[in-house]
Every structure is written in structure tokens, then in C-alpha cells.
Design a protein around this motif. Structure first.
Motif, PDB file in Angstrom:
ATOM      1  N   GLY A  12      13.404  -5.803  14.018  1.00 29.47           N
ATOM      2  CA  GLY A  12      12.789  -5.930  15.014  1.00 29.47           C
ATOM      3  C   GLY A  12      11.979  -4.510  16.107  1.00 29.47           C
ATOM      4  N   ALA A  13      12.080  -4.519  16.661  1.00 31.95           N
ATOM      5  CA  ALA A  13      10.697  -3.225  16.625  1.00 31.95           C
ATOM      6  C   ALA A  13      10.047  -2.974  16.051  1.00 31.95           C
ATOM      7  N   ILE A  14      11.419  -1.252  15.406  1.00 33.34           N
ATOM      8  CA  ILE A  14      10.641  -0.791  14.519  1.00 33.34           C
ATOM      9  C   ILE A  14       9.963  -0.864  13.329  1.00 33.34           C
ATOM     10  N   GLY A  15      11.181  -1.742  13.122  1.00 35.42           N
ATOM     11  CA  GLY A  15      10.758  -3.119  11.646  1.00 35.42           C
ATOM     12  C   GLY A  15       9.383  -3.457  11.271  1.00 35.42           C
ATOM     13  N   ARG A  16       9.101  -4.197  12.497  1.00 33.63           N
ATOM     14  CA  ARG A  16       8.105  -5.447  12.682  1.00 33.63           C
ATOM     15  C   ARG A  16       6.870  -4.033  12.508  1.00 33.63           C
ATOM     16  N   GLU A  17       6.902  -2.529  13.433  1.00 33.42           N
ATOM     17  CA  GLU A  17       5.724  -1.868  13.100  1.00 33.42           C
ATOM     18  C   GLU A  17       5.871  -0.817  12.240  1.00 33.42           C
ATOM     19  N   HIS A  18       6.557  -1.467  11.531  1.00 34.07           N
ATOM     20  CA  HIS A  18       6.213  -0.094   9.682  1.00 34.07           C
ATOM     21  C   HIS A  18       5.962  -1.633   9.150  1.00 34.07           C
ATOM     22  N   ILE A  19       6.648  -2.449   9.264  1.00 34.75           N
ATOM     23  CA  ILE A  19       5.467  -3.933   8.112  1.00 34.75           C
ATOM     24  C   ILE A  19       4.746  -4.118   8.846  1.00 34.75           C
ATOM     25  N   GLU A  20       3.873  -3.651   9.132  1.00 34.25           N
ATOM     26  CA  GLU A  20       2.893  -4.372   9.866  1.00 34.25           C
ATOM     27  C   GLU A  20       1.922  -2.948   9.726  1.00 34.25           C
ATOM     28  N   ARG A  21       2.557  -1.522  10.055  1.00 36.21           N
ATOM     29  CA  ARG A  21       1.563  -0.427   8.913  1.00 36.21           C
ATOM     30  C   ARG A  21       1.342  -0.022   8.196  1.00 36.21           C
ATOM     31  N   ILE A  22       2.161  -0.854   6.583  1.00 38.74           N
ATOM     32  CA  ILE A  22       3.035  -1.144   5.828  1.00 38.74           C
ATOM     33  C   ILE A  22       1.190  -1.971   4.863  1.00 38.74           C
ATOM     34  N   THR A  23       1.321  -3.827   5.641  1.00 37.35           N
ATOM     35  CA  THR A  23       0.572  -4.776   5.269  1.00 37.35           C
ATOM     36  C   THR A  23      -0.864  -4.515   5.593  1.00 37.35           C
ATOM     37  N   LEU A 119      17.574   9.342  -4.151  1.00 40.64           N
ATOM     38  CA  LEU A 119      17.305   8.612  -3.319  1.00 40.64           C
ATOM     39  C   LEU A 119      16.842   7.970  -1.619  1.00 40.64           C
ATOM     40  N   VAL A 120      17.316   9.056  -0.893  1.00 40.82           N
ATOM     41  CA  VAL A 120      17.817   8.483   0.581  1.00 40.82           C
ATOM     42  C   VAL A 120      16.176   9.053   1.492  1.00 40.82           C
ATOM     43  N   GLN A 121      15.869   9.037   2.311  1.00 37.90           N
ATOM     44  CA  GLN A 121      14.790   9.368   3.270  1.00 37.90           C
ATOM     45  C   GLN A 121      15.244   8.920   4.282  1.00 37.90           C
ATOM     46  N   VAL A 122      15.369   9.656   5.582  1.00 44.10           N
ATOM     47  CA  VAL A 122      15.945   9.414   6.418  1.00 44.10           C
ATOM     48  C   VAL A 122      14.459   9.863   7.950  1.00 44.10           C
ATOM     49  N   GLY A 123      14.713   8.538   8.465  1.00 43.93           N
ATOM     50  CA  GLY A 123      13.585   8.460   9.044  1.00 43.93           C
ATOM     51  C   GLY A 123      13.247   9.525  10.854  1.00 43.93           C
ATOM     52  N   PHE A 124      12.786  10.385  10.714  1.00 40.82           N
ATOM     53  CA  PHE A 124      13.041  11.939  11.342  1.00 40.82           C
ATOM     54  C   PHE A 124      11.393  11.597  11.644  1.00 40.82           C
ATOM     55  N   MET A 125      10.693  11.102  11.850  1.00 42.48           N
ATOM     56  CA  MET A 125       9.862  11.502  12.057  1.00 42.48           C
ATOM     57  C   MET A 125       8.805  12.382  11.979  1.00 42.48           C
ATOM     58  N   ARG A 126       9.904  13.295  13.899  1.00 40.84           N
ATOM     59  CA  ARG A 126       8.352  14.544  14.006  1.00 40.84           C
ATOM     60  C   ARG A 126       7.910  15.554  12.665  1.00 40.84           C
ATOM     61  N   ARG A 127       8.907  15.569  11.692  1.00 39.16           N
ATOM     62  CA  ARG A 127       8.566  16.255  10.916  1.00 39.16           C
ATOM     63  C   ARG A 127       7.256  15.802  10.364  1.00 39.16           C
ATOM     64  N   ASP A 129       4.925  15.446  12.569  1.00 44.07           N
ATOM     65  CA  ASP A 129       4.391  15.264  13.236  1.00 44.07           C
ATOM     66  C   ASP A 129       3.095  16.638  13.423  1.00 44.07           C
ATOM     67  N   LYS A 130       1.736  15.957  13.193  1.00 43.72           N
ATOM     68  CA  LYS A 130       0.387  17.361  13.238  1.00 43.72           C
ATOM     69  C   LYS A 130       0.798  18.271  14.560  1.00 43.72           C
ATOM     70  N   GLY A 131       1.570  17.767  15.863  1.00 46.10           N
ATOM     71  CA  GLY A 131       1.844  19.372  16.627  1.00 46.10           C
ATOM     72  C   GLY A 131       3.170  19.684  16.000  1.00 46.10           C
ATOM     73  N   ASP A 277       0.544   8.348  14.913  1.00 46.35           N
ATOM     74  CA  ASP A 277      -0.180   8.833  13.544  1.00 46.35           C
ATOM     75  C   ASP A 277       1.042   9.389  12.245  1.00 46.35           C
ATOM     76  N   ALA A 278       2.369   9.884  13.415  1.00 49.96           N
ATOM     77  CA  ALA A 278       3.476  11.473  12.317  1.00 49.96           C
ATOM     78  C   ALA A 278       4.480   9.745  11.293  1.00 49.96           C
ATOM     79  N   TYR A 279       4.485   8.572  12.168  1.00 49.60           N
ATOM     80  CA  TYR A 279       4.594   7.028  11.296  1.00 49.60           C
ATOM     81  C   TYR A 279       4.243   6.692  10.724  1.00 49.60           C
ATOM     82  N   ASP A 280       2.848   6.921  10.530  1.00 45.05           N
ATOM     83  CA  ASP A 280       2.008   6.996   9.197  1.00 45.05           C
ATOM     84  C   ASP A 280       2.248   7.004   8.254  1.00 45.05           C
ATOM     85  N   VAL A 281       2.536   8.450   8.708  1.00 43.53           N
ATOM     86  CA  VAL A 281       2.114   9.709   7.853  1.00 43.53           C
ATOM     87  C   VAL A 281       3.316   9.350   6.900  1.00 43.53           C
TER      88      VAL A 281
END
Ligand code: NAI
Ligand code: ISE
Length: 338
Positions: A12-23, A119-127, A129-131, A277-281
């Protein structure tokens, strides 16, 4: 392994966002297989990356050309896919929340500990984030003295009609619940939600705004405003009041406009852009680690802690009373995480 072959469950929304950034943006990985219960969403995702569409999560996880799994389905479906990945011994990045019940999160923790491999990482991307990272560096340096109070706001311009009162905790505040204990190096001991007057922009199933209070083992008091129909934009605020002064998280930077008697600055409108930027990193870090056979970032135990804290907050939504938080002892296994 030169290129990490990734399978995606939920496009869906974030799945395709992540696929886009990986690709198109990140390096070291390609998406080889995708699945979604919504065929149109799976087809849209396959078109972005040229991946094969598989019939379900198990087929993606167990495919020979999938080295690692990205779970971006709805929350209630997360646990099944994460457990499949652990059984297959493959690294798995699971979008928040890890699971929608503390029991399911605990099953994931138990399975990972029993397997003896991170094996598991949870998608809490704020960790990522630069700020927040800048604030953490200052807090950890000790130059501001001990943190005493934390003031936060998490504001969304608007939400879907299906969003209800518990989601203010389970879907939205989960980001603060994860990032704040990491930021101040502490653990929560109690939770409270105060619900007052609601905005005219909400409906009968959603009390909005809500005011959360978390107290920590070290005596720090945290307040968080959750306001998901604030209208004006996507606004994330965090201020830590310490013994020697106050640290405020930087705002995203935009030009200041002077026009028609006013001085103004644009406010970000959506999580996609506020944390791009946080999702990318975050996802690049997951790729780099998985290639080396490692996993970093928020753990399954962190995901479990968030679920236990969320349960206490949802309980408090009913009464306004303070609810104790008891997650038990963190398994030794998670003390050795990179
Ligand atoms: P969405 O509704 O746009 O996409 C979810 C997709 O999962 C849909 O296409 C749905 O058909 C599919 N799905 C549901 N159950 C499935 C199953 N059993 N197998 C395969 N596919 C299945 O939702 P969105 O916004 O993309 O959210 C997905 C997850 O990401 C949620 O857990 C959400 O909380 C999280 N999220 C995280 C954000 C962050 O800031 N880290 C931001 C937005 C969402
Ligand atoms: C969404 O799922 C997110 O994770 C966003 O970061 C958050 O701001 C929003 O409230 C959630 O619905």
C-alpha cells in the motif's frame, strides 16, 4: 552476497514508498518478490521495481530469491509474516507497530530469542531522524545536565474517517513512545491520557485532541499532545527541559516569506515528506546490516515495550486514571544488540 534480494509483504502507501526508495534511491538491494491481498496494489508495486507477484506472505518469505523481508501490511497482519521470517532465518524489517497486541509481540520476542539470532528490526524511523539524533547527542554528552521534563506534540492535518480514539495511541503516539525512552535513556513506569474538549473537525468515534502523560523510572515526566485534525499541517515538536537548560528539536527548514504584511514559513503537510530523509537512512542501514548478516535499530523487545505502554494508555483513555506499566525484564539477548 553483493545485492540483497528483498521480498515485500503489503504494497500500500508505505510499502510502495519503500519499494520506490530501494529501487531508485538507495544502494545494495533490489526487490524480487511482492505480495498484497489487494491485487491492484501488488501490480502497482511490481510495476515500480519489476518484481514477481507472489500469492501470499509465506510464498514471499520462503522464496529462494528472497534474502530479507520487508513487512508493510496492516498492523494485524504483521505478526504472521514476522514469525514466518524468523522461522526461515531471514532478516525482517517490520513497519510499526510490530504487532497489534502485546501477546503477539511477545510471541515474536520469544521466537527470536529461541532462534538465538537477531533478525527483527521495527520501523520506528524517528531514531534515524537528524533532529532527534542531534538532541540525543547533546543529552548523552551530559552538557545540559539531567533531563527533567519532555514536552511533545504530534499533529496531523487530518486523518481518515476510520481513525478512532484508540488509534491516537496505537497508530500515532507509538512513534513518541518508542523514540522518547531511547532519547532520554529511561523506561516508562506509568501512563495516563487526559481527554478534554474535542475539535469540531472530528466525529463521534474519535476524541481529538488527547493529552498523554508518561512517567519514567528515573522520575522524568513527559507530556505529548496528539492532535490529528489540527488542519494546518504535519507538525512534530519535542523539547527536553534539563537541569542546565532546554533543548528544542529543530524544525524542518524552509525559506521565510515576507508578503502582504506577514512573515511566514511553510509547514510540512505529511509524514512522507517530514521524515523522508529518516526513512532513507533507516532502510539503507537495514540493507547494509542485512548484507553483513547483522540487524540493528529498534528491536522486537522495543516493539513489545511499545505495545505494553500502548495498552496502558488505551486503558487510561477510558478513565483518565494513571495506569502502571509492567513489561518485565528485558531478555539478556537484547543487551547484545548492535
Ligand atoms: P495501506 O493500507 O496503504 O497499505 C497496507 C497494505 O497491506 C494494503 O495494500 C493491504 O491490502 C495490504 N495487506 C493487508 N493485509 C495483508 C496481508 N495479510 N498480506 C498482504 N498484504 C496485506 O497502509 P499503510 O499506510 O501503507 O500502512 C502500512 C503499515 O505501515 C501500517 O502498519 C502502518 O502503521 C505503517 N506506517 C508506518 C509509517 C511510519 O511513519 N513509519 C507511516 C505510515 C504507515
Ligand atoms: C501514520 O500511520 C504514521 O505512522 C505517521 O507517522 C503518524 O503521524 C500518523 O498519525 C499515523 O497515522
Amino acid at each position: 552476497m553483493n545485492v540483497l534480494k528483498v521480498g515485500v509483504v503489503g504494497t500500500g502507501a508505505i510499502g510502495r514508498e519503500h519499494i520506490e526508495r530501494i529501487t531508485n534511491k538507495l544502494i545494495g538491494a533490489k526487490v524480487t518478490a511482492v505480495t498484497d491481498i489487494n491485487e491492484a496494489n501488488a501490480a502497482k508495486a511490481a510495476a515500480i521495481c519489476g518484481a514477481r507477484v507472489e500469492k501470499d506472505s509465506a510464498a514471499v518469505v520462503n522464496a529462494a530469491d528472497v534474502d530479507a523481508v520487508l513487512v508493510c501490511s496492516w498492523g494485524p497482519a504483521h505478526a504472521a509474516s514476522v514469525l514466518q521470517a524468523i522461522a526461515a532465518g531471514k532478516p525482517v524489517f517490520c513497519e510499526k507497530p510490530l504487532a497489534t497486541t502485546a501477546d503477539d509481540c511477545k510471541k515474536i520476542v520469544d521466537a527470536e530469542v529461541a532462534g538465538g539470532k537477531h533478525l527483527v528490526q521495527v520501523g520506528f524511523m524517528r531514531r534515524y531522524d537528524k533532529g532527534y539524533l542531534q538532541m540525543k547527542k547533546i543529552i548523552d554528552s551530559g552538557e545540559m545536565g539531567a533531563p527533567l521534563l519532555v514536552h511533545c506534540a504530534h499533529r496531523n492535518a487530518s486523518v481518515d474517517k476510520s481513525y478512532d480514539t484508540p488509534m491516537a495511541v496505537n497508530d500515532t503516539a507509538v512513534h513518541e513512545i518508542d523514540v522518547l525512552h531511547w532519547l532520554i535513556n529511561d523506561e516508562y513506569v506509568s501512563a495516563q491520557v487526559i481527554i478534554g474538549k474535542s475539535t469540531k473537525h472530528t466525529h463521534s468515534k474519535l476524541k481529538d485532541p488527547q493529552f498523554i502523560i508518561l512517567r519514567t523510572k528515573g522520575g522524568i515526566t513527559i507530556d505529548i499532545e496528539i492532535f490529528v485534525n489540527c488542519k494546518f499541517g504535519y507538525d512534530i515538536q519535542c523539547e527536553v527541559c534539563c537541569e542546565e537548560g532546554v533543548i528544542r528539536m529543530p524544525e524542518p527548514s524552509f525559506p521565510t516569506l515576507r508578503k502582504d504584511k506577514y512573515r511566514s514559513v511553510y509547514i510540512e503537510q505529511d509524514w512522507r515528506w517530514r521524515f523522508a530523509d529518516a526513512y532513507d537512512v533507516e532502510v539503507q542501514d537495514w540493507i547494509n546490516s542485512a548484507i553483513k548478516g547483522e540487524v540493528k535499530g529498534p528491536t522486537a523487545w522495543d516493539g513489545y515495550m511499545v505495545a505494553v505502554t500502548s495498552d496502558a494508555l488505551v486503558q487510561s483513555q477510558q478513565t483518565g486514571q494513571t495506569v502502571p506499566i509492567a513489561a518485565g525484564e528485558r531478555p539478556e539477548f537484547y543487551n547484545t544488540r548492535l
